[in-house]
Design a protein around this motif. Structure first.
Motif, PDB file in Angstrom:
ATOM      1  N   GLN A  92      -5.407  -8.056  -3.832  1.00 15.24           N
ATOM      2  CA  GLN A  92      -6.835  -7.556  -3.400  1.00 15.24           C
ATOM      3  C   GLN A  92      -6.966  -6.498  -2.520  1.00 15.24           C
ATOM      4  O   GLN A  92      -7.862  -5.755  -2.518  1.00 15.24           O
ATOM      5  CB  GLN A  92      -7.613  -8.852  -3.014  1.00 15.24           C
ATOM      6  N   VAL A 112      -5.104  -4.104  -1.899  1.00 15.21           N
ATOM      7  CA  VAL A 112      -4.529  -2.792  -2.150  1.00 15.21           C
ATOM      8  C   VAL A 112      -5.113  -2.394  -3.698  1.00 15.21           C
ATOM      9  O   VAL A 112      -4.566  -1.633  -4.468  1.00 15.21           O
ATOM     10  CB  VAL A 112      -3.109  -2.820  -2.236  1.00 15.21           C
ATOM     11  N   GLY A 113      -5.929  -2.977  -3.964  1.00 15.54           N
ATOM     12  CA  GLY A 113      -6.923  -2.592  -5.283  1.00 15.54           C
ATOM     13  C   GLY A 113      -6.667  -3.561  -6.544  1.00 15.54           C
ATOM     14  O   GLY A 113      -6.899  -3.131  -7.408  1.00 15.54           O
ATOM     15  N   LYS A 149       0.830  -1.229   0.079  1.00 14.21           N
ATOM     16  CA  LYS A 149       0.040  -0.082  -0.020  1.00 14.21           C
ATOM     17  C   LYS A 149       0.719   1.256   0.198  1.00 14.21           C
ATOM     18  O   LYS A 149       0.648   2.000  -0.656  1.00 14.21           O
ATOM     19  CB  LYS A 149      -0.915   0.042   1.058  1.00 14.21           C
TER      20      LYS A 149
END
Length: 397
Positions: A261, A263-264, A233
């Motif tokens: 997942q 951290v996007g 992150k």
């Protein structure tokens, strides 16, 4: 001459890299040698199709209840065995053990006991037995200690790849001429960069290791994935474009998915070619890793790297590269972690660290080449002795 490479493999990409490194050296120094690998058990990391793709001969090797059933292949005439690429254990002239890290209480005494049993047999057959640079120990179990005493007696050369491993061996058997120090030997291998690698989106490589979940205490095991999520992150927030690389199997892939997942949705590369993995690790801007040979691949190419680890081999690896502070405690505060990540994102710190790593890498590669020179000098002496015996036997007929 038959040369066996054992305990390297194909699933774990570090083991695969060791296989390629050893095979490359044998082919370069002993071009007429035939390289052999045992088949292993069911669900083996040495499947036939992979062995065949490298042109490896198959050793007739099957132990059950301490009985070498592979010897039954001796009833097949030698010409037919050659036709099918099958080699008897007693026909192997040189055994190169590339276990990496197997002989330790962390894996139990069984592997050490197997080496003790097998090396006794090889010594009786007149084979040369060389343990290529690898980690050893600790050995606190009496079964492990007894096995160490036995295999040290039976092996011609044993290379510990750092001082702690060397000490774990010598505290049991004392200083011995056949126990030496040499660094990990995959540092001489050159990687290949796959066409799909995009330096615009693949910049800081995160290499997870599921062993951080099952070979550590509860606090580390429970904190490992959250640590990687915190770190990635921060890298995303810095615009460092992190991505994940799978170095071994589904266990690592599950960790990677959890991190991605959280951290996007980070890119996850699943590469099967160990040389391509080394190429990727050499081309990225920095690495945060937990796989030992992934870290060797990065450090040996001067790539700024940080690590978490589950055994002494990680601390000793980074000490060899003059960057002991690069092995992180997963319980670092956010402020401490942010400061550590500067090594992977701050241009000045990255350049200074890369220069330091490259200097140590050059020294370690020189030591690795010296190790191989010693190995092939021993093999050459063995070959000359075997040839002389053959000539003497022929003259006596």
């Amino acid at each position: 001459m038959y040369v066996e490479i054992r305990k390297a493999g194909f699933v774990n990409k570090g083991a695969a890299l060791m296989l390629h490194a050893a095979l490359q050296q044998v082919q370069r120094n002993l071009p007429a040698a035939k390289v052999v690998m045992e088949p292993g058990r069911a669900k083996s990391p040495y499947p036939y199709v992979n062995r065949a793709s490298l042109g490896l001969y198959q050793k007739a090797w099957l132990w059950r209840a301490g009985i070498p059933f592979g010897d039954l292949a001796a009833v097949v005439p030698a010409g037919i065995r050659e036709q099918y690429g099958v080699v008897l254990d007693k026909e192997v002239d040189v055994v190169l053990d590339a276990a990496g890290f197997a002989y330790s209480d962390q894996w139990g005494p069984d592997l050490s006991e197997e080496l003790a049993r097998s090396s006794k047999r090889w010594k009786k057959n007149g084979s040369k037995v060389i343990l290529l640079p690898q980690a050893f120990g600790p050995f606190r179990d009496q079964k492990s200690k007894d096995a160490v005493k036995a295999f040290v007696e039976n092996c011609d050369l044993i290379f510990a790849r750092e001082q702690i491993s060397y000490d774990y061996l010598t505290e049991i058997v004392g200083e011995r001429d056949n126990i030496k120090l040499a660094p990990d030997f995959t540092n001489l291998i050159t990687g290949t960069l796959p066409s799909y690698f995009d330096p615009e989106i693949h910049q800081v490589c995160v290499v997870p290791n599921c062993r951080m979940l099952d070979k550590t205490g509860d606090s580390v095991a429970q904190g490992y994935v959250p640590f990687l999520q915190r770190a990635t992150k921060m890298l995303v927030e810095r615009g460092a474009k992190p991505f994940l690389l799978i170095h071994e199997g589904e266990g690592d892939a599950r960790v990677a998915e959890q991190v991605s997942q959280a951290v996007g949705g980070l890119p996850i590369l699943r590469e099967t070619d160990p040389l391509a993995i080394k190429g990727i690790l050499g081309a990225c801007r920095g690495t945060l890793g937990s796989r030992f040979h992934g870290l060797v691949s990065a450090l040996s190419q001067g790539v700024p790297s940080l690590a978490t680890g589950w055994s002494h081999k990680y601390q000793m690896l980074f000490a060899d590269y003059g960057f002991a502070e690069g092995v992180l405690n997963i319980n670092l505060s956010d402020e401490e972690l942010s400061s550590a990540l500067d090594y992977l994102t701050d241009p000045a710190q990255m350049q200074a660290l890369s220069t330091r790593l490259n200097a140590h890498s050059g020294e370690l590669k020189t030591r690795t080449q010296a190790m191989w020179n010693e190995v092939f000098e021993l093999i050459g002496q063995h070959g000359s002795t075997q040839l002389a015996k053959g000539v003497a036997l022929g003259a006596g007929r």
